[in-house]
Design a protein around this motif. Sequence first.
Motif, PDB file in Angstrom:
ATOM      1  N   LEU A  28       0.864  -1.174   0.000  1.00  0.00           N
ATOM      2  CA  LEU A  28       0.000   0.000   0.000  1.00  0.00           C
ATOM      3  C   LEU A  28       0.902   1.225   0.000  1.00  0.00           C
ATOM      4  O   LEU A  28       1.776   1.351   0.863  1.00  0.00           O
ATOM      5  N   LEU A  29       0.715   2.122  -0.954  1.00  0.00           N
ATOM      6  CA  LEU A  29       1.529   3.322  -1.062  1.00  0.00           C
ATOM      7  C   LEU A  29       0.850   4.459  -0.313  1.00  0.00           C
ATOM      8  O   LEU A  29      -0.292   4.813  -0.604  1.00  0.00           O
ATOM      9  N   CYS A  30       1.548   5.004   0.670  1.00  0.00           N
ATOM     10  CA  CYS A  30       1.029   6.093   1.491  1.00  0.00           C
ATOM     11  C   CYS A  30       1.866   7.337   1.210  1.00  0.00           C
ATOM     12  O   CYS A  30       3.042   7.399   1.584  1.00  0.00           O
ATOM     13  N   LEU A  31       1.279   8.311   0.538  1.00  0.00           N
ATOM     14  CA  LEU A  31       1.983   9.515   0.112  1.00  0.00           C
ATOM     15  C   LEU A  31       1.668  10.652   1.074  1.00  0.00           C
ATOM     16  O   LEU A  31       0.530  11.139   1.132  1.00  0.00           O
ATOM     17  N   THR A  32       2.683  11.054   1.846  1.00  0.00           N
ATOM     18  CA  THR A  32       2.503  12.109   2.834  1.00  0.00           C
ATOM     19  C   THR A  32       2.907  13.469   2.265  1.00  0.00           C
ATOM     20  O   THR A  32       3.441  13.564   1.162  1.00  0.00           O
ATOM     21  N   LYS A  33       2.635  14.513   3.043  1.00  0.00           N
ATOM     22  CA  LYS A  33       2.952  15.905   2.676  1.00  0.00           C
ATOM     23  C   LYS A  33       2.340  16.283   1.337  1.00  0.00           C
ATOM     24  O   LYS A  33       2.960  16.951   0.493  1.00  0.00           O
ATOM     25  N   ALA A  34       1.094  15.819   1.147  1.00  0.00           N
ATOM     26  CA  ALA A  34       0.392  16.110  -0.111  1.00  0.00           C
ATOM     27  C   ALA A  34       0.029  17.574  -0.238  1.00  0.00           C
ATOM     28  O   ALA A  34      -0.414  18.005  -1.307  1.00  0.00           O
ATOM     29  N   ASP A  35       0.206  18.350   0.830  1.00  0.00           N
ATOM     30  CA  ASP A  35      -0.034  19.786   0.743  1.00  0.00           C
ATOM     31  C   ASP A  35       1.125  20.520   0.098  1.00  0.00           C
ATOM     32  O   ASP A  35       0.982  21.685  -0.317  1.00  0.00           O
ATOM     33  N   LEU A  36       2.271  19.860  -0.038  1.00  0.00           N
ATOM     34  CA  LEU A  36       3.452  20.501  -0.613  1.00  0.00           C
ATOM     35  C   LEU A  36       3.646  20.189  -2.093  1.00  0.00           C
ATOM     36  O   LEU A  36       4.310  20.946  -2.804  1.00  0.00           O
ATOM     37  N   ALA A  37       3.098  19.083  -2.568  1.00  0.00           N
ATOM     38  CA  ALA A  37       3.255  18.690  -3.974  1.00  0.00           C
ATOM     39  C   ALA A  37       2.149  17.727  -4.353  1.00  0.00           C
ATOM     40  O   ALA A  37       1.563  17.054  -3.496  1.00  0.00           O
ATOM     41  N   GLY A  38       1.871  17.647  -5.643  1.00  0.00           N
ATOM     42  CA  GLY A  38       0.847  16.743  -6.137  1.00  0.00           C
ATOM     43  C   GLY A  38       1.391  15.342  -6.356  1.00  0.00           C
ATOM     44  O   GLY A  38       2.600  15.147  -6.496  1.00  0.00           O
ATOM     45  N   PRO A  39       0.518  14.343  -6.423  1.00  0.00           N
ATOM     46  CA  PRO A  39       0.960  12.950  -6.562  1.00  0.00           C
ATOM     47  C   PRO A  39       1.061  12.470  -8.002  1.00  0.00           C
ATOM     48  O   PRO A  39       1.386  11.311  -8.237  1.00  0.00           O
ATOM     49  N   GLU A  40       0.792  13.337  -8.975  1.00  0.00           N
ATOM     50  CA  GLU A  40       0.665  12.895 -10.365  1.00  0.00           C
ATOM     51  C   GLU A  40       1.920  12.191 -10.877  1.00  0.00           C
ATOM     52  O   GLU A  40       1.826  11.149 -11.547  1.00  0.00           O
ATOM     53  N   ALA A  41       3.099  12.727 -10.591  1.00  0.00           N
ATOM     54  CA  ALA A  41       4.327  12.135 -11.122  1.00  0.00           C
ATOM     55  C   ALA A  41       4.547  10.726 -10.572  1.00  0.00           C
ATOM     56  O   ALA A  41       4.930   9.811 -11.307  1.00  0.00           O
ATOM     57  N   VAL A  42       4.301  10.538  -9.282  1.00  0.00           N
ATOM     58  CA  VAL A  42       4.488   9.219  -8.684  1.00  0.00           C
ATOM     59  C   VAL A  42       3.451   8.233  -9.203  1.00  0.00           C
ATOM     60  O   VAL A  42       3.778   7.095  -9.564  1.00  0.00           O
TER      61      VAL A  42
END
Length: 377
Positions: A177-191
């Motif tokens: 399960l991928l948990c992407l933190t600090k989503a307020d600083l950058a978007g997840p599109e590239a990952v």
Amino acid sequence: MVSDGDRQELTRRRVVLATRRREYDEDDVRVRPGKSSRPRTRTRPLHADAVDGFVIAVDRGRYTCVLGDAPTPTVTAMRARELGRKSVVVGDRVGLVGDTSGAAGALARIVRIAERRSVLRRTAEDDATTPEGRLERVVVANADQLVIVSALADPPPRTGFIDRCLVAAYDADVEPLLCLTKADLAGPEAVLDYYTELELPYVLIRPDSDLAALRALLAGRISVLVGHSGVGKSTLVNRLVPDAARAVGTVSAIGRGRHTSTSAVALWLPTASGGGDDPGWIIDTPGVRSFGLAHVSADSLLHGFPDLVEGTVDCPANCPHTTDAPDCGLDAWVAAGKADPRRLASYRRLLASRAGDDPRGEVDQRGATDRDGPGIG
């Protein structure tokens, strides 16, 4: 004065006594005492009275356990001699005897380790020819899910590290399960674009976001959290389990996180309302900067890249899938647009690391090694 006749009689008696067979009794037998009063035996005790326990922490030969799946009371135990060299790790289901009351000063014994459903391993190095590569470490036992925590910024996501975790998860038969933190600083599109072919489940975490979606994915399961130092893993754990009080660090000016968690620990995951039948467990692990895969075979390594597996159908027999491999089908597979070329580069980088052909390299300004792969963002 002794006469000659008396001397002859005395000599005769001595000869008779010397030739006569001596009769021994128990006083003549000397028995050397043994080192132990207990007789040796290969028969191990059955410990039919052992109670089931779950290991939630390990600290210098002492094991903190809970009885069954309940979070309390906690029992301190030591490993019994009959276990031999079998290691006990967080997540193990064990049998306990002795004082299991959980009272202060009480000490139980772990006499049995149940068969493990899954074993998540890692090595310090990739190369199995090095001492570090041969040193295989069990991270946790019986996990259902590997939660890969990665920040979207500060520090930027390292896809090479995520790829390594995915390989370890698939090899251990643990769901990722991928948990992407600090989503307020950058978007997840590239990952997400990088892993689009995998349909990898993911959640986005912001400082003020509701964790209901993440709690739902963790409910009823044993989940292991891994991630680089500084990605906000301990902060996330404290939000999920307010009583955890995990130490929280900061990211330095050059983007390198500081190690705050020093040992793995399993934490009972409460529901939002404080109830629930089986909210699950989360296991917080120390922040790591490498995830060696020397314990994973070259064939199993490919299973960590399911988007590339079909591209090997047309490969010749025993194809090593390396850059210089003749007629390797992976190059044509990527050229046809069926996989991201960055994924193939990451896979081949791991192959080179296992062969000892890829040096560690210098740590860059973001605190990641060459083996972590390119950053995104």
